[in-house]
Design an enzyme around this catalytic site. Structure first.
Site, PDB file in Angstrom:
ATOM      1  N   GLY A 168     -23.691   3.540  -3.932  1.00  0.00           N
ATOM      2  CA  GLY A 168     -24.439   3.124  -5.114  1.00  0.00           C
ATOM      3  C   GLY A 168     -23.704   3.464  -6.397  1.00  0.00           C
ATOM      4  CG  LEU A 222     -19.165  -1.175   3.402  1.00  0.00           C
ATOM      5  CD1 LEU A 222     -18.651   0.151   3.932  1.00  0.00           C
ATOM      6  CD2 LEU A 222     -20.662  -1.279   3.613  1.00  0.00           C
ATOM      7  CE1 TYR A 228      -3.057  -3.008   0.281  1.00  0.00           C
ATOM      8  CE2 TYR A 228      -3.329  -2.586   2.628  1.00  0.00           C
ATOM      9  CZ  TYR A 228      -3.622  -3.332   1.509  1.00  0.00           C
ATOM     10  OH  TYR A 228      -4.475  -4.410   1.612  1.00  0.00           O
TER      11      TYR A 228
END
Length: 345
Positions: A219, A211, A63
């Site tokens: 969305g 998620l 990362y």
């Protein structure tokens, strides 16, 4: 929105590791999701998580690369280290600009020493192999990790995106404490083999991207707001031809969450929490408000009927598009050669 409550503790695996029932994925603070976040803001978010009871912090040497570990090292100064369970990973090298998955003993040891230095700690609580090196028998990689445990450089060993057979072979060398795998309402293929294998062997399950890489929090509009260098722009599931179909899942989750009095993201995260006491999701975020919402998912209680309803709208195979592009290995191509094939350099 469901309000944040206390974060319970849980046993992860069968070797004695205890963690918060929800962890914090720290990747997005430094890499892959657009520009790195300002250091002071990132550290403030990490400290807020710890103060709220989220003490399992997840990072990796890839990362940044490396900068996320440095950030965590700074955040854990002044006695904070003793309050957390710190997980990091090795296995993906970018030496000389070339991406390579490595699990040979020399690399395993060098990667661990480098992570300890960047994190500025004496011992890593949970050390994962980030991706499986398909050229090296898993027994060889595990042998070196076992030595690192014996030397006190790491406490517990984990695997990420490993196949069921690789998990079994690794566990036979030294107990695996946790397997980190993508698991969410729109990624359920792990339920066929990976989850049952972990449960049979008493291995904890750490669910990343619970998620759906932010999909259930925002969305379809998520894609419109991504920064130009956000790697999600290239993911198959976020391409227009798949997104039009996949938004059906989000819309149905929204309808249920409205009745429950929580956000769609909280409902999706609660579904993961309800998978069992051996499951610890590690949602990531860059905003304290989102962190509070994630913690609030712990207070969302789902009935068996509601679980069934959610699973019916997101059956395995319903979502269109792969999780990653073909360039990124997953548990589906994570077999290693037999030990008898190994010839050390």
């Amino acid at each position: 929105m469901a309000e944040a409550c206390g974060v319970r503790r849980m046993k992860l695996g069968s070797q004695g590791l205890e963690v918060s029932a929800q962890g914090l994925g720290c990747m997005g603070l430094s890499a892959f999701y657009g520009a790195p976040k300002p250091e002071n803001e990132a550290i403030a978010l990490i400290h807020h998580a710890i103060h709220s009871g989220v003490t399992l912090l997840d990072t990796s040497d890839i990362y940044g690369p490396e900068t996320n570990e440095v950030l965590l090292g700074k955040a854990l100064k002044d006695g904070v280290r003793e309050k957390v369970e710190l997980a990091t990973k090795f296995g993906i090298s970018y030496a000389e600009g070339k991406r390579e998955v490595r699990g040979d003993p020399e690399y395993v040891r060098a990667a661990c020493e480098a992570s300890l230095k960047r994190l500025d700690i004496a011992c890593i609580d949970l050390y994962y192999q980030h991706r499986v090196d398909t050229r090296v028998p898993i027994e060889i990689t595990m042998g070196e990790l076992k030595k690192l445990v014996e030397e006190g450089k790491i406490k517990y060993i984990g695997l990420s995106e490993a196949s069921a057979s690789t998990i079994r072979r690794a566990h036979a060398v030294h107990p695996i404490t946790a397997v980190q795998i993508e698991w969410s309402l729109w990624t359920r293929d792990v339920e066929e083999e990976i989850i049952p294998t972990c449960r049979e062997l008493g291995i904890g399950i750490v669910a990343y991207s619970p998620l759906g890489r932010g999909f259930f929090a925002s969305g379809p509009k998520l894609v419109e707001n991504l920064e130009k260098d956000d790697f999600r722009k290239a993911l198959p599931r976020f391409q227009e031809e798949n997104l039009d179909h996949n938004k059906i899942v989000y819309e149905k989750v929204c309808a249920i969450s409205e009745k429950k009095g929580c956000t769609p993201g909280q409902l999706a995260l609660a579904w993961v929490h309800h998978q069992g006491d051996d499951v610890c999701p590690i949602p990531g975020t860059t905003k304290i408000e989102n962190l509070k919402q994630n913690i609030g998912a712990l207070s969302v209680k789902l009935t068996p009927e509601e679980m069934t309803e959610l699973e019916a709208i997101a059956q395995p195979g319903f979502v269109k598009g792969d999780r990653y592009s073909n360039m990124i290995p997953t548990f589906k191509n994570a077999e290693t050669p037999p030990l008898s094939a190994w010839k050390a350099a």
